[in-house]
Design a protein around this motif. Sequence first.
Motif, mmCIF file in Angstrom:
data_model
loop_
_atom_site.group_PDB
_atom_site.id
_atom_site.type_symbol
_atom_site.label_atom_id
_atom_site.label_comp_id
_atom_site.label_asym_id
_atom_site.label_seq_id
_atom_site.Cartn_x
_atom_site.Cartn_y
_atom_site.Cartn_z
ATOM 1 N N PHE A 71 9.730 -6.270 10.667
ATOM 2 C CA PHE A 71 8.406 -6.098 10.060
ATOM 3 C C PHE A 71 8.470 -5.042 8.955
ATOM 4 C CE2 PHE A 71 4.510 -3.655 9.624
ATOM 5 C CZ PHE A 71 3.616 -4.649 9.287
ATOM 6 N N GLU A 72 9.149 -3.937 9.244
ATOM 7 C CA GLU A 72 9.195 -2.852 8.248
ATOM 8 C C GLU A 72 9.943 -3.282 6.984
ATOM 9 O OE1 GLU A 72 9.426 1.227 9.590
ATOM 10 O OE2 GLU A 72 8.990 0.638 11.653
ATOM 11 N N GLU A 75 7.354 -5.384 5.150
ATOM 12 C CA GLU A 75 6.293 -4.515 4.634
ATOM 13 C C GLU A 75 6.782 -3.821 3.356
ATOM 14 O OE1 GLU A 75 5.482 -1.057 7.088
ATOM 15 O OE2 GLU A 75 3.366 -1.098 6.520
ATOM 16 N N ASP A 84 -0.233 -5.100 -0.325
ATOM 17 C CA ASP A 84 -0.460 -4.500 0.991
ATOM 18 C C ASP A 84 -0.197 -5.558 2.062
ATOM 19 O OD1 ASP A 84 -1.850 -2.315 2.756
ATOM 20 O OD2 ASP A 84 -2.824 -4.213 3.275
ATOM 21 N N PHE A 86 -1.133 -5.857 5.078
ATOM 22 C CA PHE A 86 -2.268 -6.296 5.908
ATOM 23 C C PHE A 86 -3.129 -7.312 5.170
ATOM 24 C CE2 PHE A 86 -0.916 -2.306 7.731
ATOM 25 C CZ PHE A 86 -0.816 -2.662 9.067
#
Lengths: 232, 232
Positions: A71-72, A75, A84, A86
């Motif tokens: 995930f990182e 991101e 972003d 999200f």
Amino acid sequence: MGANPSAALGVSTEADARIPADHPGVLDLFAVLAYGEISAFYRLAEEAKLSPTLRGKVAVAKMAAAEMEHFETLEQALRSRGVDVFDAMAPFVRALDAYHASTDPSTWLESMVKFYVGDGIAADFYNVLADALAPEVGTVVHDVLAETSHSEFVVEEVRRTVAESRSERDRLTLWGRRLLGEAITQAQYVMAQRDELTELVLIATGDLNGIAALFERMQASHAERMRVLGLG
Amino acid sequence: MGANPSAALGVSTEADARIPADHPGVLDLFAVLAYGEISAFYRLAEEAKLSPTLRGKVAVAKMAAAEMEHFETLEQALRSRGVDVFDAMAPFVRALDAYHASTDPSTWLESMVKFYVGDGIAADFYNVLADALAPEVGTVVHDVLAETSHSEFVVEEVRRTVAESRSERDRLTLWGRRLLGEAITQAQYVMAQRDELTELVLIATGDLNGIAALFERMQASHAERMRVLGLG
């Protein structure tokens, strides 16, 4: 996410990149993968409760932690493009949540099969896209789909149990079939919602016939994974 | 685990190591820390459900993943000494589970305060032991207790809320006091059970008066953390 025998799909290599790094579908691809990692993290952490042993719980916690590393990576890849994570993930929450809600495991073994088989299906699909991407973005996708040694734990647990129980084997075989069906349903739903992602899939596979051929290869690859688990 | 203002404790430095690397209490210390990481992982993953936002859930998932990295460091440190982490952790399961059962958060903010304050208390205690250890083992302990940037997320969330609500502030202040009491109770229980760990604490603090002084410094450090959160 851990991949399985994707090599069996015989897909193209990075050498023939046909999708530029700045294609808008790339952001969608990173985002759907990112939400997939978050979903997988919480699913694994939740289902670890079903494990009969502390060793099993720890093995699952390690898998979950690996999802967060992925995930990182995603991101960061989105952030470096000014996006972003999200905001980017929002359009995919419904389809991925629906997949998990419709395939909620009721036993530890169902959970393990879902982890192994579900991630394998996802990896088959996304690796085909990654192969068609410009290398600098394709690498990100391949990295987050890379097989981890943790999934060996799953294979051993499942093989041992189904070798001893015919009824467990039959039950898990049906479960594996259902996972494939639900995954394909949700993948089609996502593509129908997101034109730019659909365009990536069309470029990667050639045309509508290419998409059909991809889904056929995914079924063959799924059958192979089921055999590895001693199922089907 | 994330530490907080441990420097405030004014403890000794690695230069005056008084405990050899092969002291049997070192294995206990690694083991209790390892089970602490596992417990924290599952607690965080569970409590993330209380988060009102996906951003909060993701922040907590990252903290949980960091706990697993620390677990793997400790597992490796034990393995290199010929010890299985699961065997070594067994004596500490009851006390740590009892701590978590007696401090089960009922809200997202209680969960965040517990994470920040509870880990701070643990770090204060274990860092004092680490300072007295031979550097090659003290470093392992300091590393797994090192503060992560993730806890800044907690500070901001809590400060914002308690600045707006007096009743929330009063409630969380009592909660923080309870966390300190339960943590000290369980720490004393663990020491009473494990002679070799008690010996480490005695060597690190000097004598029984030294232990009492350590607990006093931990209370002062706890009060400082509460102030950072806008509590107390």
